[in-house]
Design a protein around this motif. Structure first.
Motif, PDB file in Angstrom:
ATOM      1  N   ALA A 174       0.856  -1.200   0.000  1.00 36.47           N
ATOM      2  CA  ALA A 174       0.000   0.000   0.000  1.00 36.47           C
ATOM      3  C   ALA A 174       0.888   1.246   0.000  1.00 36.47           C
ATOM      4  O   ALA A 174       0.647   2.213  -0.741  1.00 36.47           O
ATOM      5  N   TYR A 175       1.917   1.203   0.805  1.00 33.57           N
ATOM      6  CA  TYR A 175       2.853   2.333   0.905  1.00 33.57           C
ATOM      7  C   TYR A 175       3.506   2.576  -0.458  1.00 33.57           C
ATOM      8  O   TYR A 175       3.571   3.711  -0.935  1.00 33.57           O
ATOM      9  N   GLN A 176       3.974   1.480  -1.070  1.00 33.60           N
ATOM     10  CA  GLN A 176       4.660   1.640  -2.355  1.00 33.60           C
ATOM     11  C   GLN A 176       3.743   2.246  -3.411  1.00 33.60           C
ATOM     12  O   GLN A 176       4.171   3.043  -4.236  1.00 33.60           O
ATOM     13  N   GLU A 177       2.471   1.868  -3.358  1.00 34.75           N
ATOM     14  CA  GLU A 177       1.553   2.362  -4.383  1.00 34.75           C
ATOM     15  C   GLU A 177       1.085   3.787  -4.117  1.00 34.75           C
ATOM     16  O   GLU A 177       0.849   4.552  -5.043  1.00 34.75           O
ATOM     17  N   PHE A 178       0.958   4.145  -2.850  1.00 40.33           N
ATOM     18  CA  PHE A 178       0.339   5.441  -2.547  1.00 40.33           C
ATOM     19  C   PHE A 178       1.324   6.579  -2.312  1.00 40.33           C
ATOM     20  O   PHE A 178       0.995   7.735  -2.585  1.00 40.33           O
ATOM     21  N   ILE A 179       2.508   6.275  -1.805  1.00 36.46           N
ATOM     22  CA  ILE A 179       3.452   7.372  -1.535  1.00 36.46           C
ATOM     23  C   ILE A 179       3.760   8.203  -2.794  1.00 36.46           C
ATOM     24  O   ILE A 179       3.745   9.440  -2.727  1.00 36.46           O
ATOM     25  N   PRO A 180       3.974   7.574  -3.934  1.00 33.07           N
ATOM     26  CA  PRO A 180       4.249   8.407  -5.124  1.00 33.07           C
ATOM     27  C   PRO A 180       3.079   9.323  -5.503  1.00 33.07           C
ATOM     28  O   PRO A 180       3.252  10.263  -6.264  1.00 33.07           O
ATOM     29  N   GLN A 187      10.001   1.560   5.763  1.00 39.12           N
ATOM     30  CA  GLN A 187       8.858   2.441   5.479  1.00 39.12           C
ATOM     31  C   GLN A 187       8.479   3.274   6.703  1.00 39.12           C
ATOM     32  O   GLN A 187       7.662   4.178   6.603  1.00 39.12           O
ATOM     33  N   TYR A 188       9.047   2.940   7.837  1.00 38.57           N
ATOM     34  CA  TYR A 188       8.758   3.724   9.050  1.00 38.57           C
ATOM     35  C   TYR A 188       9.790   4.820   9.202  1.00 38.57           C
ATOM     36  O   TYR A 188      10.917   4.717   8.724  1.00 38.57           O
TER      37      TYR A 188
END
Ligand code: GCW
Length: 679
Positions: free
Chosen positions: A318-324, A549-550
């Motif tokens: 989720a992080y990889q997809e949303f951070i950008p 990611q933290y």
């Protein structure tokens, strides 16, 4: 009257409902409606009428004045805020800048009356932590409820719009009493049919009933609706025909429901359609809907619960997809993020998206329904879990940047703040299946209003209103509630273990589950990784690197086995069986003791409960007693299944001072529950 006549009158009285059965249907709103309070308001509206009626029939103190005020203080406090002042003898004033604030104030006053022995002088000032406090129903249009354990959906779509269940109004009242101000009526795995004219007429009827209680209606939408409902060639968000379709549909909705809240979208997740089907991003999809909703002040809640069947660690996706995409969403889009990075597990670290997406409004999604916590059979009070989440420090803006502060507007400013809880409500007479599951609905509302409340305070209020104010009952039962989440973590998945549930229904243990051809991240082995050398998911920099990611210094704490909290040890580390724990035990022994502690805790709950027989009504007493038997049985099942299975890898004895297994592993492996009726 002779005796026989008296007896007949008495029996008639019972059957006519003079003595209300304690079946749980009245939830925490059990005050008798027999008071005759003097209540006046300086304005009239449907919402104020509700407030006046509630007080008139239940308030047993001095006259109450409801006052709409536009003074500076109230304006600063915000729309839903209220001030209560005065005293029980001389008179009480509730002031607010809005009608709904008065209703919330009325419920507050009644709550004080029902929970405290003395409410002398009152000086209360309240405003909510989150602007939008929503329930998400995973209710399907055919009446079933995904992950619902309290019977069929309360929304009787086949009867609407002509027939109106009395439950709709009771639902509105219960939610308003705890400050919930929005509801998404249908499942995020959404049928496009909800947007047909027929269904919108039904939705309108529900919206009309909820409105006086300050509750707005929202809908989950299927991203392919334009294609499926209108035969367009696709649902590409950049296609002008598709955009027009949504604009027209949204116009149609607002003509029926002028205060409609907006959409919730699960896109490109677990097989649901989405903008990526057309090579577009989540932002493209969300913004297209947001633009169409904007003129009506509607919002889009776009879910971040996404993961693909790739070799990449599911916890990172989720992080990889949303951070950008941070900063690319319109200001009426809120990204809805589950509390943890995987999926509502008994215990997870907070999702690393909190605090990391600084230019996008994020709303937490909590699960009230107990998909992974024993359905409506186990007594698990979730406020302690949610408190741990709210208070987790993201460090995104230095020490003290709690998850709560990253989402409630304290650290980042966005037009609205919001929070959602996946509802545990169904047609069951007691609404939630287990009487104590009502406490989770209650706790969600109370924490959405004020995440600073303690789990203890919430349990206390709820017990007093739902059962009795007798301390001999409240004190031990509250302790049981406060221990119950920790107990469930112990007998299910201690030390950071996660997702070792039985296939699909997620009720019992199945750490051995292996289904050929199934994607690996749907199988327990992917998560526990047990082998002869040890157990746990290596998410350190040397493993999947999810720790990175933290924010610092959290990533370093998690990364180092010496500083990683033991409660999350196997979430972040693959650990040798002989690893020394802080208390000096080996990891294997500690695992055994934790499972055993969980079982002992549930046995203790049974003992506490059995002592309560004389304090409450027999019906609810027996119901809870019977559920606790299932609960205790299941705790042993969990313990035996996990320990006997993991022992095949650890090769070590189960410490001799703990309760011995009662099952054979092979027998446990044969258990296949048919729980389809549950969802
Ligand atoms: O937790 C999983 C559930 C699915 C659910 C999904 C989601 C609504 O097992 O039943 O689907 O999450 O949150 O979208």
């Amino acid at each position: 009257m002779n005796r026989t006549v008296l007896y007949i009158v008495f029996s008639l009285c019972i059957s006519a409902g003079c003595l209300k059965a304690e079946d749980g249907s009245r939830l925490w709103l059990r005050a008798e409606m027999t008071a005759q309070a003097q209540v006046k308001a300086n304005r009239e509206s449907p919402t104020i009428t509700v407030a006046v009626e509630e007080l008139k029939t239940q308030w047993k103190g001095a006259p109450v004045q409801l006052h709409i005020h536009r003074n500076k203080k109230l304006r600063n406090l915000g729309k839903d805020s209220y001030i209560i002042s005065g005293d029980k003898q001389a008179g009480i004033t509730i002031q607010s800048g809005s009608d709904i604030g008065l209703l919330y104030g009325a419920y507050h006053l009644l709550r004080l009356q029902e929970t405290q022995n003395d409410n002398g002088v009152l000086q209360v000032e309240e405003s909510p932590a989150y602007d939008l406090r929503l329930l998400n129903h995973w209710d399907n249009l055919n009446g079933t409820v995904e992950r619902g354990y309290a019977g069929y959906s309360i929304w009787k779509w086949d009867e609407l719009p002509a027939k109106i269940s009395p439950r709709y109004k009771e639902y509105a009242r219960a939610n308003a009493s705890i400050g919930i101000n929005g509801t998404v009526l249908n499942n995020v795995n959404a049928s496009p049919d909800i947007l047909t004219e027929d269904y919108l007429q039904k939705v309108k009827v529900i919206a009309d009933i909820l409105r006086p209680y300050g509750i707005k209606v929202y809908l989950s939408v299927n991203f392919s609706s334009p294609k499926i409902l209108s035969g367009l060639s696709g649902s590409d968000p950049l296609d002008t025909g598709v955009q027009r379709w949504w604009r027209n549909k949204i116009g149609e909705i607002y003509r029926l429901i002028p205060d409609f809240g907006g959409f919730l979208v699960k896109a490109n997740s677990e097989g649901q359609p989405g903008p990526q089907d057309y090579g577009r991003t989540h932002a493209d999809g969300a913004n297209m809907l947001a633009d169409a909703l904007k003129p009506y002040v509607g919002i889009v809640m776009w879910r971040a619960f996404v993961y693909n069947p790739t070799p990449e660690d599911r916890a990172k996706q989720a992080y990889q997809e949303f951070i950008p995409l941070d900063g690319k969403f319109r200001d009426n889009v809120i990204v809805q993020v589950k509390n943890g990075p995987i999926d509502f597990q008994p215990r997870e670290p907070f999702s690393p998206l909190f605090g990391a997406m600084k230019h996008t409004a994020l709303m937490p999604e909590l699960q009230i329904t107990q998909e992974y916590l024993g359905f409506s059979n186990h007594l698990v009070f979730l406020a302690p879990q949610w408190k741990e989440f709210f208070e987790s420090d993201t460090y995104c803006n230095g020490k003290g940047s709690t998850v709560a502060k990253t989402t409630d507007g304290t650290l980042f400013s966005h037009p609205v703040s919001a929070i959602a809880g996946v509802a545990n409500i169904g047609q069951d007479i007691n609404w939630c299946g287990h009487h104590f599951a009502q406490a989770n609905w209650y706790a969600f509302g109370r924490l959405a209003w004020d995440h600073g409340l303690t789990a203890d305070e919430i349990a206390d209020e709820w017990l007093r209103m739902t059962f009795t104010r007798d301390e001999a009952f409240v004190t031990p039962v509250k302790e049981m509630m406060l221990d119950s989440w920790g107990a469930a973590v112990n007998y299910m998945m201690p030390l950071g273990l996660h997702h070792i549930f039985a296939w699909d229904h997620h009720y019992g243990p199945e750490p051995w589950c292996d289904i050929p051809g199934v994607r690996p991240d749907w199988l327990p082995r992917y998560y526990h990784n047990a082998g002869e050398e040890g157990i746990g998911f290596d998410r350190t920099t040397g493993g999947s690197d999810a720790v990175s990611q933290y924010h610092a210094p959290l990533k370093e704490y998690f990364n180092d086995i010496a500083t990683c909290p033991e409660d999350l040890l196997l979430w972040f580390h693959h650990v040798p069986w002989d690893h020394p724990m802080k208390n000096g035990r080996t990891l294997w022994d500690e695992l055994c003791y934790r499972y055993d502690t969980g079982v002992q805790q549930v046995r203790e709950f049974q003992k506490i409960w059995d002592r309560m027989e004389n304090y409450i009504d027999g019906d609810r007493f027996r119901h809870v007693q019977s559920r606790l038997k299932i609960h205790a049985h299941d705790a042993v099942w969990w313990k035996d299944a996990c320990l006997l299975y993991f022992q095949t890898y650890s090769g070590r004895p189960i410490p001799y001072d703990i309760e011995r297994p009662m099952h054979e592993l092979d027998d446990l492996k044969k258990i296949k529950l048919d729980l389809r009726h549950h969802n």
